[in-house]
Design an enzyme around this catalytic site. Structure first.
Site, PDB file in Angstrom:
ATOM      1  N   GLY A  62       0.814  -1.200   0.000  1.00 45.13           N
ATOM      2  CA  GLY A  62       0.000   0.000   0.000  1.00 45.13           C
ATOM      3  C   GLY A  62       0.853   1.258   0.000  1.00 45.13           C
ATOM      4  O   GLY A  62       1.930   1.316  -0.591  1.00 45.13           O
ATOM      5  N   SER A  63       0.374   2.264   0.713  1.00 41.99           N
ATOM      6  CA  SER A  63       0.994   3.595   0.632  1.00 41.99           C
ATOM      7  C   SER A  63       2.364   3.695   1.285  1.00 41.99           C
ATOM      8  O   SER A  63       3.047   4.704   1.111  1.00 41.99           O
ATOM      9  CB  SER A  63       0.055   4.638   1.235  1.00 41.99           C
ATOM     10  N   THR A  64       2.799   2.678   2.036  1.00 34.34           N
ATOM     11  CA  THR A  64       4.176   2.724   2.544  1.00 34.34           C
ATOM     12  C   THR A  64       5.173   2.723   1.386  1.00 34.34           C
ATOM     13  O   THR A  64       6.289   3.239   1.517  1.00 34.34           O
ATOM     14  CB  THR A  64       4.476   1.543   3.481  1.00 34.34           C
ATOM     15  N   PHE A  65       4.773   2.167   0.233  1.00 31.72           N
ATOM     16  CA  PHE A  65       5.654   2.118  -0.930  1.00 31.72           C
ATOM     17  C   PHE A  65       5.862   3.517  -1.531  1.00 31.72           C
ATOM     18  O   PHE A  65       6.794   3.719  -2.310  1.00 31.72           O
ATOM     19  CB  PHE A  65       5.098   1.164  -1.990  1.00 31.72           C
ATOM     20  N   LYS A  66       5.007   4.462  -1.170  1.00 27.27           N
ATOM     21  CA  LYS A  66       5.155   5.818  -1.702  1.00 27.27           C
ATOM     22  C   LYS A  66       6.497   6.437  -1.311  1.00 27.27           C
ATOM     23  O   LYS A  66       6.994   7.337  -1.996  1.00 27.27           O
ATOM     24  CB  LYS A  66       3.994   6.686  -1.228  1.00 27.27           C
TER      25      LYS A  66
END
Length: 483
Positions: free
Chosen positions: A211-215
């Site tokens: 999810g958004s941790t990959f941002k």
């Protein structure tokens, strides 16, 4: 002697010679293979004929050996706080083999490692005294993670960014390895048949959409590439972002968030999908993949020393799929270890110290056979300037954005939340992620943490990285810095 007797004698002699040749072949050529066969009961009898060496946490053994009361096996493996440390130790079973550190260092722990042999052992061909495995695990941090996860299905990893020492590896629900050490088939069937998979090490060996941790990875690529000049520069990002070659738009969880043309700081603060989807497309999948691989993705041989499952950034995507990969969806997967490595590198001025959960291995007399804390591999992932900018943005996430539940007094905390879709058309409960770092305001010590919660008793509408995973990370970081 007549012809018939002569032929019979020659035939009998040939049979005897064939038997001698076969016996010689078995004894001198196949003997070792037979001796090493996993089904050879003698090997198990020999392995458990004496106490095994120990796995040590915080200066105390969390494993042991106890005399058996019956049967042909002299000792059985025992565990102290078995469920607490199962994701670290694994199990050593008379019937089911060995996993995790028990498996990696089986030869050391049962005394058959050649490095343990003394001169007398070599002369007599006797079995050596076993060695011990000294871990990097901090018992206080491990317990804090275990208790904070509680009855949730999930995992947590804590790493010292400066040294690469893994301070905690927790997977829940867990199990007590003592239940299966003697080969209890009923206990084994219950554990392996449990739909919650308590024997799966979710921290190291279950990659999930991050999810958004990959941002954070996409932001790092954009800064290093020069596509974005700083975390405070505006981006050319329409809200919503029309996915290329598609009739769909990439929207944001919060429609009122100021995500149009948002800077990286604001985009991380509000977790703006439109910004990172467009950045991934503008960078191109090859640039994003290159940055992901620098952090450790696509590494099929990530050993700590337990082999972690590969975290994957995919290939051969179209632009719409590339946009979805930029927000940690499509076919992107990561373990909590991998996501902790991202925060650890950023917390350490862009340098990733090889993560490891064994400090050293020793012989019975304490002689160090191998020291893993001595000069671990260090790799520069991003520049110190990029790392500082992203740390600053992560602090904004915790102080003013989606990660406020990770704050605690006495430390400067930065983080990134993530809520990853799960199931076809997001039909199942999403995964809640949080990755973070904390620095003590007094000592300057740092810790990096990643947490994933796969399932809890929270309502679907309440599932979020800040609501479920951030409080766990907070408990872990606090324990690491207060120890």
């Amino acid at each position: 002697m007549n012809k018939t007797i002569r032929r019979a004698s020659v035939f009998a002699l040939l049979l005897v010679l064939a038997l001698l040749v076969r016996a010689t072949w078995v004894q001198f050529y196949e003997g070792q293979a037979l001796a090493d066969d996993k089904n050879n009961r003698r090997n198990v009898i020999e392995q458990y004929s004496e106490p095994l060496g120990d796995i040590v946490v915080g200066g105390e053994a969390v494993t042991g050996s106890a005399r058996t009361k019956s049967g042909d096996l002299g000792y059985k493996r025992t565990y102290k706080d078995g469920a607490l440390y199962a994701a670290v130790t694994g199990y050593s079973s008379q019937a089911f083999g060995a996993t995790q550190l028990e498996g990696v260092y089986q030869d050391l722990l049962d005394g058959t490692d050649p490095r343990l042999k003394s001169v007398l052992d070599t002369v007599t061909n006797g079995r050596s005294d076993p060695g011990d495995v000294i871990t990097t695990i901090d018992p206080g941090v491990q317990r804090a993670a275990y208790e904070a996860l509680g009855d949730k299905k999930g995992a947590a990893v804590a790493v010292d960014p400066a040294t690469g020492r893994i301070l905690a590896v927790v997977s829940t629900p867990s199990y007590d390895p003592s239940r299966i050490t003697t080969g209890d088939s009923e206990a084994w069937t219950r554990l392996t048949g449990d739909e919650d998979k308590p024997m799966t090490n979710r921290a190291l060996r279950q990659p999930l959409p991050p999810g958004s941790t990959f941002k954070l990875v996409v932001a790092a690529a954009a800064l290093e590439d020069g596509l974005v000049s700083s975390v405070d520069a505006p981006t050319d990002s329409p809200d919503p972002y029309p996915l290329p070659l598609s009739s769909r738009n990439l929207t944001n969880e919060n429609p009122d968030a100021p995500c149009a043309n948002a800077s990286l700081r604001v985009a991380l603060q509000y977790s703006c999908n439109n910004v990172f989807g467009k950045l991934a497309v503008d960078l191109g999948q090859d640039e994003v993949r290159a940055m992901a691989e620098r952090f450790g993705f696509n590494d099929a041989e990530q050993d700590v020393p337990v082999r972690a499952y590969e975290s994957v950034y995919p290939r051969d995507m179209d632009e719409a799929q590339t946009a979805l990969s930029g927000i940690g969806q499509f076919d992107v997967t990561a373990t909590p270890l991998q996501i902790a490595m991202v925060s650890a590198a950023l917390a350490n001025d862009g340098k990733l110290v090889a993560p490891h959960m064994v400090s050293r291995i020793t012989g019975q007399d304490g002689e160090v056979l191998e020291d893993y804390d001595d000069d671990p591999a260090v790799k520069e992932i991003v520049s110190p300037e990029t790392a500082e900018q992203l740390r600053s943005a992560m602090r904004t996430v915790v102080e003013e954005g989606t990660g406020t539940n990770a704050r605690f007094p006495g430390a400067t905390v930065g983080g990134k939340t993530g809520t990853a879709q799960h199931g076809e058309n997001n039909s199942k409960t999403p995964y809640a992620w949080f990755t973070s770092f904390a620095e003590s305001d007094t000592s300057g010590e740092k810790v990096a943490v990643a947490v994933v919660v796969e399932q809890s008793d929270a309502a679907r509408s309440e599932v979020s990285g800040n609501g479920l995973a951030a409080p766990v990370a907070k408990a872990v970081m606090r324990a690491a810095l207060e120890d």
